[in-house]
Design a protein around this motif. Structure first.
Motif, mmCIF file in Angstrom:
data_model
loop_
_atom_site.group_PDB
_atom_site.id
_atom_site.type_symbol
_atom_site.label_atom_id
_atom_site.label_comp_id
_atom_site.label_asym_id
_atom_site.label_seq_id
_atom_site.Cartn_x
_atom_site.Cartn_y
_atom_site.Cartn_z
ATOM 1 N N VAL A 82 2.344 85.969 -3.594
ATOM 2 C CA VAL A 82 3.653 85.315 -3.619
ATOM 3 C C VAL A 82 4.251 85.320 -2.214
ATOM 4 N N SER A 83 4.024 86.400 -1.453
ATOM 5 C CA SER A 83 4.590 86.516 -0.105
ATOM 6 C C SER A 83 4.053 85.439 0.842
ATOM 7 N N VAL A 84 2.895 84.879 0.541
ATOM 8 C CA VAL A 84 2.286 83.838 1.375
ATOM 9 C C VAL A 84 2.483 82.454 0.763
ATOM 10 N N LYS A 85 2.263 82.327 -0.539
ATOM 11 C CA LYS A 85 2.271 81.024 -1.216
ATOM 12 C C LYS A 85 3.640 80.610 -1.734
ATOM 13 N N GLY A 86 4.558 81.551 -1.886
ATOM 14 C CA GLY A 86 5.880 81.243 -2.402
ATOM 15 C C GLY A 86 6.010 81.589 -3.872
ATOM 16 N N SER A 87 7.222 81.447 -4.368
ATOM 17 C CA SER A 87 7.515 81.758 -5.763
ATOM 18 C C SER A 87 6.923 80.678 -6.671
ATOM 19 N N PRO A 88 6.831 80.961 -7.963
ATOM 20 C CA PRO A 88 6.360 79.920 -8.889
ATOM 21 C C PRO A 88 7.192 78.636 -8.800
ATOM 22 N N GLN A 89 8.511 78.779 -8.656
ATOM 23 C CA GLN A 89 9.371 77.606 -8.553
ATOM 24 C C GLN A 89 9.072 76.813 -7.280
ATOM 25 N N GLU A 90 8.886 77.519 -6.163
ATOM 26 C CA GLU A 90 8.571 76.837 -4.901
ATOM 27 C C GLU A 90 7.217 76.142 -4.978
ATOM 28 N N LEU A 91 6.230 76.826 -5.542
ATOM 29 C CA LEU A 91 4.894 76.246 -5.643
ATOM 30 C C LEU A 91 4.880 75.051 -6.597
ATOM 31 N N ALA A 92 5.663 75.112 -7.670
ATOM 32 C CA ALA A 92 5.766 73.967 -8.588
ATOM 33 C C ALA A 92 6.326 72.755 -7.838
ATOM 34 N N ALA A 93 7.376 72.956 -7.062
ATOM 35 C CA ALA A 93 7.980 71.851 -6.310
ATOM 36 C C ALA A 93 6.989 71.255 -5.308
ATOM 37 N N VAL A 94 6.244 72.109 -4.608
ATOM 38 C CA VAL A 94 5.242 71.634 -3.643
ATOM 39 C C VAL A 94 4.156 70.831 -4.357
ATOM 40 N N SER A 95 3.674 71.336 -5.496
ATOM 41 C CA SER A 95 2.623 70.649 -6.258
ATOM 42 C C SER A 95 3.090 69.277 -6.730
ATOM 43 N N ILE A 96 4.277 69.223 -7.296
ATOM 44 C CA ILE A 96 4.821 67.955 -7.797
ATOM 45 C C ILE A 96 4.971 66.967 -6.649
ATOM 46 N N ASP A 97 5.573 67.417 -5.541
ATOM 47 C CA ASP A 97 5.778 66.526 -4.389
ATOM 48 C C ASP A 97 4.456 65.992 -3.849
ATOM 49 N N ALA A 98 3.432 66.856 -3.753
ATOM 50 C CA ALA A 98 2.141 66.441 -3.198
ATOM 51 C C ALA A 98 1.471 65.397 -4.088
ATOM 52 N N ILE A 99 1.484 65.615 -5.387
ATOM 53 C CA ILE A 99 0.835 64.665 -6.308
ATOM 54 C C ILE A 99 1.585 63.340 -6.321
ATOM 55 N N GLN A 100 2.916 63.402 -6.323
ATOM 56 C CA GLN A 100 3.700 62.162 -6.324
ATOM 57 C C GLN A 100 3.554 61.418 -4.999
ATOM 58 N N ALA A 101 3.473 62.138 -3.880
ATOM 59 C CA ALA A 101 3.329 61.496 -2.571
ATOM 60 C C ALA A 101 2.012 60.725 -2.473
ATOM 61 N N MET A 102 0.973 61.212 -3.148
ATOM 62 C CA MET A 102 -0.313 60.508 -3.161
ATOM 63 C C MET A 102 -0.266 59.269 -4.049
ATOM 64 N N GLY A 103 0.770 59.164 -4.888
ATOM 65 C CA GLY A 103 0.867 58.044 -5.811
ATOM 66 C C GLY A 103 -0.037 58.191 -7.016
ATOM 67 N N ALA A 104 -0.569 59.395 -7.225
ATOM 68 C CA ALA A 104 -1.516 59.617 -8.314
ATOM 69 C C ALA A 104 -0.834 59.840 -9.653
ATOM 70 N N ALA A 105 0.399 60.352 -9.619
ATOM 71 C CA ALA A 105 1.092 60.691 -10.860
ATOM 72 C C ALA A 105 2.588 60.769 -10.587
ATOM 73 N N ARG A 106 3.324 60.869 -11.688
ATOM 74 C CA ARG A 106 4.758 61.113 -11.565
ATOM 75 C C ARG A 106 5.134 62.250 -12.505
ATOM 76 N N CYS A 107 6.157 62.972 -12.126
ATOM 77 C CA CYS A 107 6.627 64.082 -12.948
ATOM 78 C C CYS A 107 7.427 63.491 -14.101
ATOM 79 N N THR A 108 6.954 63.715 -15.319
ATOM 80 C CA THR A 108 7.605 63.145 -16.499
ATOM 81 C C THR A 108 8.387 64.189 -17.293
ATOM 82 N N LEU A 109 8.242 65.450 -16.939
ATOM 83 C CA LEU A 109 9.068 66.515 -17.490
ATOM 84 C C LEU A 109 9.341 67.473 -16.348
ATOM 85 N N ALA A 110 10.578 67.517 -15.911
ATOM 86 C CA ALA A 110 10.959 68.310 -14.746
ATOM 87 C C ALA A 110 10.718 69.804 -14.978
#
Length: 185
Positions: A82-110
Motif C-alpha cells: 500500500v505504501s508504494v501502490k496507494g490505497s484501494p481507493q487510489e488504485l481504483a481511481a487509477v485503474s478506472i482512469d487508465a481503462i477509460q483513457a484507452m477508450g476500452a471501457a467506461r465505468c458504469t458503476l462508480a
C-alpha cells in the motif's frame, strides 16, 4: 453483442477441459505466505488456475484466474505494498482512469464502499466496448493492496457472479511469516 467464432468456442472448450472446469467448487487453490511479507491464501474454485502467485516485473503477484463459465473468469492480483501502490481507493481511481483513457471501457458503476473476503473494499464496474463486463474490487490486507475481479461476457453474468461469490465465500487468508522467522532469528 457479437457472436463468438467457432474457433474461439473450440479454444474455450479446450481451456475448460485443460483447467478441469466443473462448475462446482472442486479445486482447492492455495499459496503460502511469501518471504517478502505477503500473506498467503486459499480458496475452493470451479477450475484449476493456469498460474498461482506468479510475481511479475513490476512486483505485483498474479494470484489466480479461474473459469466461471465458457467466457467468464474470476481473478486476483496483489499489486504490491500500500505504501508504494496507494490505497484501494487510489488504485481504483487509477485503474478506472487508465481503462477509460484507452477508450476500452467506461465505468458504469462508480466506486462504492463494500466488503469482500472479510475486509472493507471498494467495488466498481467497467463495461467494455466488446460488451464484456468487469466487476472489480480493491482492498488492503496486512499492508498489501489486492484486486479481485469477475469478467463476464454475453449472458453469463448472473450465473458467473453466483459461482464467483460461492468461491469467494471460501477464501481464507494465511497470515504472513513474521520477519524474524524469515531472517532466521
Amino acid at each position: 453483442m457479437g457472436q463468438t467464432s467457432w474457433a474461439a468456442r473450440r479454444q474455450a472448450r479446450r481451456t475448460r477441459r485443460a483447467l478441469q472446469f466443473t462448475g462446482r467448487l472442486d479445486h482447492r487453490l492455495t499459496t503460502p505466505p511469501d518471504v517478502d511479507g505477503r500473506p498467503g491464501w486459499e480458496l475452493l474454485a470451479p477450475s484449476r488456475s493456469p498460474y498461482i502467485a506468479v510475481v511479475t516485473e513490476d512486483g505485483s503477484r498474479s494470484e489466480f484466474v479461474v473459469i466461471l463459465g465458457p467466457r467468464s473468469h474470476l481473478l486476483a492480483v496483489c499489486f504490491g505494498p500500500v505504501s508504494v501502490k496507494g490505497s484501494p481507493q487510489e488504485l481504483a481511481a487509477v485503474s478506472i482512469d487508465a481503462i477509460q483513457a484507452m477508450g476500452a471501457a467506461r465505468c458504469t458503476l462508480a466506486p462504492t464502499a463494500c466488503r469482500l473476503v472479510g475486509l472493507p473494499a471498494v467495488g466498481y464496474t467497467m463495461t467494455f466496448t466488446s460488451g464484456a463486463v468487469l466487476q472489480e474490487w480493491k482492498l488492503a490486507h496486512e499492508g498489501w493492496v489486492y484486486g479481485f475481479g469477475v469478467l463476464t461476457h454475453d449472458d453469463e453474468g448472473l450465473a458467473a457472479h453466483q459461482l464467483a461469490r460461492e468461491a469467494l465465500d471460501t477464501f481464507r487468508w494465511i497470515p504472513p511469516v513474521p520477519r524474524a522467522a524469515v531472517l532466521g532469528g
